[in-house]
Write an enzyme that holds these catalytic residues in place. Structure first.
Site, PDB file in Angstrom:
ATOM      1  N   GLY A  69      -8.137 -28.439  57.106  1.00 51.82           N
ATOM      2  CA  GLY A  69      -8.784 -27.133  57.201  1.00 51.82           C
ATOM      3  C   GLY A  69      -9.594 -27.007  58.479  1.00 51.82           C
ATOM      4  CD  GLN A 180     -14.765 -24.748  48.492  1.00 50.91           C
ATOM      5  OE1 GLN A 180     -14.457 -25.209  47.405  1.00 50.91           O
ATOM      6  NE2 GLN A 180     -14.990 -25.518  49.545  1.00 50.91           N
ATOM      7  CB  THR A 238       6.134 -36.429  64.420  1.00 53.64           C
ATOM      8  OG1 THR A 238       6.722 -36.747  65.687  1.00 53.64           O
ATOM      9  CG2 THR A 238       7.176 -36.558  63.317  1.00 53.64           C
ATOM     10  CB  CYS A 326     -31.094 -34.365  55.023  1.00 56.07           C
ATOM     11  SG  CYS A 326     -31.412 -34.016  53.297  1.00 56.07           S
TER      12      CYS A 326
HETATM   13  C1  LIG Z   1     -13.594 -28.250  53.150  1.00 61.48           C
HETATM   14  C2  LIG Z   1     -13.754 -27.048  53.999  1.00 61.48           C
HETATM   15  C3  LIG Z   1     -13.332 -27.047  55.339  1.00 61.48           C
HETATM   16  C4  LIG Z   1     -12.767 -28.272  56.009  1.00 61.48           C
HETATM   17  O1  LIG Z   1     -11.524 -28.614  55.507  1.00 61.48           O
HETATM   18  P1  LIG Z   1     -10.972 -30.110  55.780  1.00 61.48           P
HETATM   19  O2  LIG Z   1      -9.560 -30.059  55.296  1.00 61.48           O
HETATM   20  O3  LIG Z   1     -11.830 -31.016  54.973  1.00 61.48           O
HETATM   21  O4  LIG Z   1     -11.085 -30.348  57.235  1.00 61.48           O
HETATM   22  C5  LIG Z   1     -13.467 -25.886  56.062  1.00 61.48           C
HETATM   23  N1  LIG Z   1     -13.992 -24.789  55.510  1.00 61.48           N
HETATM   24  C6  LIG Z   1     -14.414 -24.742  54.232  1.00 61.48           C
HETATM   25  C7  LIG Z   1     -14.968 -23.477  53.686  1.00 61.48           C
HETATM   26  C8  LIG Z   1     -14.302 -25.869  53.428  1.00 61.48           C
HETATM   27  O5  LIG Z   1     -14.738 -25.826  52.164  1.00 61.48           O
END
Ligand SMILES: *Cc1c(COP(=O)(O)O)cnc(C)c1O
Length: 384
Positions: A69, A180, A238, A326
């Site tokens: 993501g 999300q 790839t 934190c």
């Molecule tokens: C988890 C998350 C990401 C990051 O996705 P990854 O696959 O862990 O890099 C980005 N945006 C939101 C809103 C997320 O909850």
């Protein structure tokens, strides 16, 4: 251990794993190879692409597979900004402080190091970006707005379809981080009207380390990974065939089972929200009371160290999360919680509970039985 942290990640669905396994050994070919083994891998990637496109209601060649993501967010923002630099002189990027760091830190870097201009969109009291907020901020020099579909920390859902209309009327690109949201909300890009949309596999029972970016036809991005020309030249490397197969199957199952998954988690979530607010003094729900992800409950507790509370919950057998980034030492409240206007004595005490397929009423009851005393204990320690 009772897992209440499905917004952080989800376990891989057995059906997803079963779909992936043949592509590690039997069908291990490189999708770019000419021979039959290569073609078999290419077919797997292309049918995964079509599966994803069917759920997004877009063309298969509008889906770019990525490594996560975060990479999808990076490709959207960086790719659009670098292309803008080549083709036009517009400089303004709009986003909000409620965004995931994959968006907000990318936007800040584009401002600090690459000469773009960044404006933070106003948030309402629930952490949503409103139509007014976007309309007010857009100017002739704006080329991109990035607004998440649903917030990972506080669960609030943004009015993406309405924001997309403003973006379109002003000739700017709208990117949405739907990482999300995809587990529970409709990700039909025709209805949403967005130009770019990020997805990540491990938030909906797919594997970690694979994502996708929807790129509306005609949207020009500069590739941030150059090389072999895979993924329509936008993302070299790839393809991760088994993970792409798993991503598509997980997204298909999320769409197919969306109603039953929602019906499973929503009443449990509502029970948590009601009980926590009733049984714990000086507690508040963060994010929108109704317009939020159905599996998501998030709170702030006054005069509580959120990280300490998490450790105490962990010892008691519950895996939850807080909004604050934190560890120990010099705690800083989360920017998302702070941007909602909470003072430090509230903002440091955030707690997120997110449910999923294996959550049960018994889990929730056990959690609700344990939490009030732990919050009181954490408060007592906070005063020392
Ligand atoms: C988890 C998350 C990401 C990051 O996705 P990854 O696959 O862990 O890099 C980005 N945006 C939101 C809103 C997320 O909850």
């Amino acid at each position: 251990m009772i897992y209440l942290d499905y917004a952080a990640t989800t376990p891989v669905d057995q059906r997803v794993l079963d779909a992936m396994l043949p592509y590690f050994r039997e069908n291990f070919g490189n999708p770019s190879s000419v021979h039959r083994l290569g073609q078999k891998a290419e077919t797997a990637v292309e049918s995964a692409r079509e599966k994803v496109a069917a759920i997004l209601h877009c063309r298969a060649d509008e889906i770019v597979f990525t490594s996560c993501g975060s990479e999808s967010d990076n490709l959207a923002l960086r790719g659009a900004a670098m292309m803008e630099r080549i083709t036009s002189s517009r400089k303004w990027i709009l986003t909000s402080k409620a965004e995931h760091h994959a968006v907000s830190k990318t936007a800040v870097q584009l401002e600090k190091e690459y000469g773009f201009l960044l404006e933070w969109l106003d948030l309402d009291e629930h952490g949503a970006v409103t139509v007014e907020s976007l309309s007010k901020a857009v100017c002739n020099d704006t080329f991109l707005a990035s607004v998440m579909y649903a917030n990972n920390e506080i669960g609030t859902i943004n009015p993406i379809a309405e924001l997309a209309k403003i973006a379109k009327a002003n000739n700017i690109l709208l990117h949405t981080d739907a990482v999300q949201a995809a587990a529970y909300l409709d990700v039909n890009v025709e209805k949403l009207g967005v130009d770019l949309m990020s997805l990540g596999g491990h938030k909906f029972y797919g594997p970690k380390g694979v994502g996708a970016l929807y790129v509306r036809k005609g949207t020009k991005l500069l590739p941030h990974m150059t090389g072999g020309g895979q993924e329509f030249g936008l993302r070299a490397g790839t393809q991760n065939v088994p993970y792409i197969v798993g991503f598509a199957e997980a997204l298909r199952l999320a769409a197919e089972e969306r109603d039953s998954r929602t019906a499973h988690v929503r009443p449990l979530r509502d029970h948590i929200i009601g009980q926590v607010l009733e049984s714990i003094p000086d507690s508040k729900l963060t994010g929108h009371p109704e317009n939020r992800l159905p599996n998501h409950a998030s709170f702030v507790f006054k005069d509580v160290d959120g990280n300490l509370l998490l450790q105490m919950l962990d010892s008691a057998g519950f895996a939850c999360s807080s909004g604050s980034a934190c560890k120990t030492g010099n705690p800083e409240p989360s920017e998302v919680i702070t941007s909602l206007g909470y003072d430090r004595d509230w903002a440091l005490g955030s707690l997120r509970i997110t449910l999923g397929v294996d959550s049960s009423p018994e889990h929730v009851d056990e959690f609700l039985k344990s939490l009030p005393a732990l919050v009181e204990k954490a408060r007592g320690l906070n005063r020392k």
